[in-house]
Design a protein around this motif. Structure first.
Motif, mmCIF file in Angstrom:
data_model
loop_
_atom_site.group_PDB
_atom_site.id
_atom_site.type_symbol
_atom_site.label_atom_id
_atom_site.label_comp_id
_atom_site.label_asym_id
_atom_site.label_seq_id
_atom_site.Cartn_x
_atom_site.Cartn_y
_atom_site.Cartn_z
ATOM 1 N N ASP A 281 0.868 -1.179 0.000
ATOM 2 C CA ASP A 281 0.000 0.000 0.000
ATOM 3 C C ASP A 281 0.905 1.229 0.000
ATOM 4 O O ASP A 281 1.074 1.897 1.026
ATOM 5 N N ARG B 268 -3.818 1.562 -2.683
ATOM 6 C CA ARG B 268 -3.995 0.245 -2.076
ATOM 7 C C ARG B 268 -3.606 -0.882 -3.030
ATOM 8 O O ARG B 268 -3.945 -0.858 -4.222
ATOM 9 N N PHE C 131 1.874 1.618 3.674
ATOM 10 C CA PHE C 131 1.003 1.881 4.816
ATOM 11 C C PHE C 131 0.628 0.574 5.525
ATOM 12 O O PHE C 131 0.328 -0.439 4.888
ATOM 13 N N ASP C 132 0.679 0.625 6.862
ATOM 14 C CA ASP C 132 0.281 -0.519 7.686
ATOM 15 C C ASP C 132 -0.674 -0.009 8.758
ATOM 16 O O ASP C 132 -0.307 0.827 9.581
ATOM 17 N N ARG C 133 -1.884 -0.508 8.741
ATOM 18 C CA ARG C 133 -2.917 0.000 9.644
ATOM 19 C C ARG C 133 -2.668 -0.386 11.100
ATOM 20 O O ARG C 133 -3.050 0.336 12.012
ATOM 21 N N ASP D 226 4.464 1.975 9.651
ATOM 22 C CA ASP D 226 4.544 1.810 8.201
ATOM 23 C C ASP D 226 5.914 1.262 7.793
ATOM 24 O O ASP D 226 6.951 1.636 8.362
#
Length: 425
Positions: A191, A212, A245-247, A251
């Motif tokens: 992402d 994404r 991106f890492d939720r 990141d």
């Protein structure tokens, strides 16, 4: 009877005089109001802010002339209808005043520029000499790699640089990235998004949106920086950080691109270029630095006084060199955070002096179930602050953290200060 008639004639003239003066006053007021409005309008149009940037996202333009912080959007209908057959429905045509940021320059013969970075001598510069900008799709042949080389490569970043002499604006367009590695092992995708910083001052920090589940993201985002003289362009360096991106956690850093602008000539129009993404140079020192902490436990009031005194030998957290450190203090009771404090930010220094005192109320008798955490972070406007180092003090802590905690429990009401080595965050 004659004097009475004369007095009546004088009173009849009074409304006429009042009407004349009222008319003159009204004309004067309207003229003064119109003059003030014209002066404000002219001063507002001539006012040039010391620094502003415009973000163009897929053709949606945020105009800098609108100073009331309201966004104004516009699309050139004629050019959109003209290029509708060649462009997909979802793409929009870039539009600024006089369309000077859309690449509509007179045809000039541009010189090929050599790469300013000797390590990236294989990178190519392209000068725009046509009205329509060259699509990065035409550059696919230059980035074709074998399957073995792609395993060692982190991808390629495509961008364009331009300087608008009319508005004294520096324009950076992030086109796309190709061949990014997969950071998510389950979906085998990423992402990605990009953070850009103009060095060495680190004043101008921007970032793209997150795309994404793609390894070939097409950003098509333009950032226009106002108030940068053309004479200073040669002293600047562009730093691009490519992240995924890492939720649920921090990141992932894919890599970085560093472009010194020394030797790059932007006076002849827009310049397209591509750069190989390299591994991030963390520049870690032998340690994460040290933190001087003073603690005092007041058994009578059941409070803990914490003084964050100094930090020294902090590592360089980015390519610009020095960090902007501050300390975040978290108080835990049985692994549950019950209070938090933080110091002020100290600009551009590896040896910060804080001298800030915090008083915490302890919810239980004694310090057996209490621990305190110190996070040294690098302040970064526009993005998530990076953790430089971490320190934990408590009864179960090892090393100097456990020794310091044992001393304040044995000697209450005594202020005890110690240096502690920071560990990785």
């Amino acid at each position: 009877m004659a004097p009475i008639a004369a007095s009546h004639q004088q009173f009849d003239e009074i409304p006429t005089v009042v009407g004349i003066f009222s008319a003159f006053g009204l004309v004067f007021s309207v003229s003064l109001f119109a003059w003030i409005c014209c002066q404000r309008k002219s001063s507002k149009s001539n006012k040039t802010p010391p620094y502003k940037f415009v973000h163009v996202l897929k053709g949606v333009d945020i105009y800098p002339e609108n100073l009331n912080s309201k966004k104004k959007f516009g699309v050139d209908d004629k050019s959109e209808a003209k290029n509708k057959s060649a462009m997909p429905k979802n793409s929009l045509h870039l539009d600024l005043e006089k369309r000077d940021l859309n690449g509509n320059f007179p045809k000039t013969t541009s010189k090929m520029q050599s790469s300013p970075d000797p390590e990236n001598s294989s990178s190519k510069h392209f000068s725009e000499n046509q009205k329509d900008s060259v699509s990065p799709d035409s550059l696919k042949s230059t980035t074709s790699l074998s399957s073995e080389e792609k395993q060692d490569k982190l991808g390629t970043l495509f961008l364009s640089l331009e300087y608008n002499f009319e508005k004294k604006a520096f324009v950076v367009s992030i086109k796309e990235a190709r061949g990014l590695p997969a950071m998510d092992e389950q979906s085998m995708t990423s992402d990605p998004y990009i953070k850009m910083t103009i060095l060495p001052e680190k004043k101008h920090k921007v970032k793209t949106r997150v795309l994404r589940k793609t390894l070939d993201p097409a950003f098509d985002e333009t950032f226009t920086f106002y108030g940068i003289p053309y004479s200073q362009i040669q002293d600047l360096t562009l730093h691009f950080m490519i992240l995924s991106f890492d939720r649920f956690s921090r990141d992932d850093v894919i890599g970085e691109v560093l472009i010194p602008l020394a030797g790059i000539e932007l006076s002849e129009g827009r310049m397209l270029m591509d750069r190989e993404i390299i591994k991030r140079n963390v520049r870690k020192s032998s340690g994460r630095g040290e933190l001087l902490i003073s603690l005092c436990y007041q058994s009578t009031t059941n409070t803990l006084t914490v003084v964050v005194l100094k930090a020294r030998h902090l590592p360089k957290s980015d390519v610009s060199g020095l960090s902007d450190p501050y300390v975040k203090v978290n108080l835990y009771h049985v692994k549950k955070r019950i209070s938090k404090k933080k110091t002020h930010v100290k600009k551009c220094t590896p040896n910060a002096v804080f001298n800030e005192l915090f008083v915490f109320d302890i919810p239980c008798e004694g310090l057996d179930d209490i621990s305190i955490e110190f996070l040294v972070l690098d302040s970064d406007r526009g993005s998530r602050n990076e953790v430089i180092g971490r320190l934990t003090l408590g009864s179960s802590a090892e090393g100097t953290g456990g020794e310091h905690w044992k001393e304040i429990c044995e000697y209450p009401r005594r202020q005890i200060a110690k240096w502690h080595m920071l560990c990785d965050g």
